[in-house]
Scaffold this active site. Structure first.
Site, short mmCIF file in Angstrom:
data_model
loop_
_atom_site.label_atom_id
_atom_site.label_comp_id
_atom_site.label_asym_id
_atom_site.label_seq_id
_atom_site.Cartn_x
_atom_site.Cartn_y
_atom_site.Cartn_z
N LYS A 126 11.44 -49.97 0.89
CA LYS A 126 10.49 -49.50 -0.13
C LYS A 126 9.51 -50.63 -0.41
O LYS A 126 9.83 -51.80 -0.19
CB LYS A 126 11.23 -49.14 -1.42
N ASP A 166 4.03 -42.80 -2.36
CA ASP A 166 4.92 -42.66 -3.52
C ASP A 166 3.98 -42.58 -4.72
O ASP A 166 2.78 -42.30 -4.54
CB ASP A 166 5.89 -43.87 -3.61
#
Ligand code: NDP
Length: 444
Positions: A126, A166
């Protein structure tokens, strides 16, 4: 002390300033207890939990860019490459002022298990930055994205690490980042997913996370003798996940009645109108007060409150820890019987416990929102074979993946005597595959 308690104590000591990461680790390790206890000797000797809780590497870098007034601005960029036992690192890039290392680590940790659950060969990672795209001009967003990618491109690649969108990173940002990657490396490869359709993106990727949430809810309800048709759904958020969850809810014959953003929330008794919501959020990039101007029967409320609305099903699709104990109590009191997490870790540990103890069917984010990353992996496959599949082909694969995920976690929960505990089921099913690969690959 048991092995799980040993490792939890160590992780708490080493990461004391990162509450979101600790929350994610605690939730996963607590629910893995039966699996760990059954294999304690091997796992302890191989330091499996210590290895799975420590990222392979975490990158932190300066992102300088010039704003429209000629002023140099500096943000911090992150990429946490957590675990690549089953495939290249894969996970989104979050652009939001709240981003710091602890948020990226919690998301990267969750991503390991989520990606494993999809059944596809993708590891966990991430990234992101504390840059806030809100209120910036397109040129400023491009300047930031180009600077961010100038550093990030040294650490990613189609077979190494494949970031995606995201919160705050949508098609515009992915496009700017892809252009810069190509310019610096000279490579035209599937290094990012969520790309535009004209340059390697996959049909149905935009819709995938929200649609996936509804596919898994539909399966969970069917397997528990219920039908989604005619049910009232409360949804939070008004971004990518929320919009397409709302759209699919309508298509399945349910009635989604709420949406929210960081300023307030909307109750529309006639059902949230997807075209109006898209116009406000995707075209005008405006606040939800604009929605009620176009829908006279709808109400707008400042602040929090979306979970006070009477509903059968609740889908938190905004951000972490947005559904708290009081909200869980309100949902139960109002007769809600199912909750599925469209966002990552939107429900606090106490709220999750309360919902489960009160018999709510609870599907955790790492299963419920896995349709996004699963379709990203399908985008990677299409890029590798230099072909594009039709919308229907991708959507039907997505549906199959979500149904499969539900049965995997349902089976895993049953195998360990935790029938109906889908949190434990998701963690166990995700963990088993990763650990098998880690053990096979030796100490690394
Ligand atoms: P978007 O940026 O498109 O939308 C996020 C939405 O949540 C916006 O409506 C935003 O409101 C709201 N929001 C963000 N922060 C807060 C806050 N602190 N309080 C209240 N509302 C807030 O993001 P996505 O829809 O892509 O992501 C939503 C969630 O789903 C995240 O947890 C993400 O990690 C997760 N997720 C996303 C996937 C994807 O494919 N996009 C895949 C899997 C998980 P505002 O505009 O006012 O900030």
């Amino acid at each position: 002390m048991s092995y799980v308690d040993d490792v939890l104590a160590r992780v708490k000591k080493q990461n004391a300033a990162e509450p979101e990461f600790l929350q994610a680790v605690e939730e996963v390790l607590e629910s893995l207890r039966p699996v760990i206890d059954a294999n304690e000797e091997v796992y302890r000797k191989q330091a499996i939990l210590e290895r799975i809780c420590e990222p392979d590497r975490q990158l932190k870098f300066r992102v300088p860019w010039v704003d429209d007034n000629g002023q140099v601005q500096v943000n911090t960029g992150y990429r946490v490459q957590f675990n690549n036992a089953i495939g290249p690192y894969k996970g989104g890039l979050r652009l939001h002022p709240s981003v710091y290392l602890g948020i990226i680590k919690f998301l990267g940790f969750e991503q390991i298990f989520k990606n494993s659950l999809t059944g596809l060969p993708i590891g966990g990672g991430k990234g992101g930055s504390d840059f806030d795209p809100k209120g910036k001009s397109d040129r400023e967003v491009m300047a930031f994205c180009q600077s961010f990618m100038t550093e990030l491109c040294k650490h990613i690649g189609a077979d190494v690490d494949v970031p995606a969108g995201d919160i705050g990173t949508g098609a515009r940002e992915i496009g700017f980042m892809y252009g810069q990657y190509k310019r610096i490396t000279g490579k035209y490869e599937g290094v990012l997913t969520g790309k535009g359709l004209s340059y390697g993106g996959s049909l149905a990727r935009t819709e995938a996370t929200g649609y996936g949430v509804l596919y898994i809810v539909d399966e969970m309800l069917k397997c528990n003798g219920k039908d989604i048709k005619g049910k009232t759904i409360a949804i939070s958020g008004a971004g990518n996940v929320a919009i397409y969850a709302t759209q699919k809810a309508h298509q399945l014959g349910a009635k989604p009645v709420t949406c929210s953003d960081s300023s307030g929330w909307v109750y529309d008794p006639d059902g949230i109108d997807v075209a109006t919501l898209k116009d406000v959020k995707e075209v005008k990039r405006a606040r939800l007060t604009e929605y009620v101007k176009a829908r006279p029967n709808a109400e707008y409320h400042e602040g929090r409150g979306v979970w006070t609305v009477k509903c059968d099903i609740a889908l938190p699709c905004a951000t972490q820890n947005e559904l708290q104990l009081d909200d869980a109590k309100a949902l139960v009191a109002n007769g809600c019987f199912a909750v599925a997490e469209g966002a990552n870790m939107p429900t606090t540990l106490e709220a999750t416990k309360y919902l489960q103890e009160n018999g709510i069917l609870f599907c955790p984010g790492k299963a419920a929102n896995a349709g996004g990353v699963a379709t990203s992996a399908l985008e990677m496959s299409q890029n590798s074979e230099r072909l594009s599949w039709t919308f229907e082909e991708v959507d039907s694969k997505l549906q199959g993946i979500m149904v499969n995920i539900f049965h995997n976690l349902d089976d895993a929960a049953k195998r360990y005597g935790k029938e109906g505990d889908y949190v434990a089921g998701a963690n166990i099913a995700g963990f088993e595959k990763v650990v098998d690969a880690m053990l096979a690959q030796g100490v690394c």
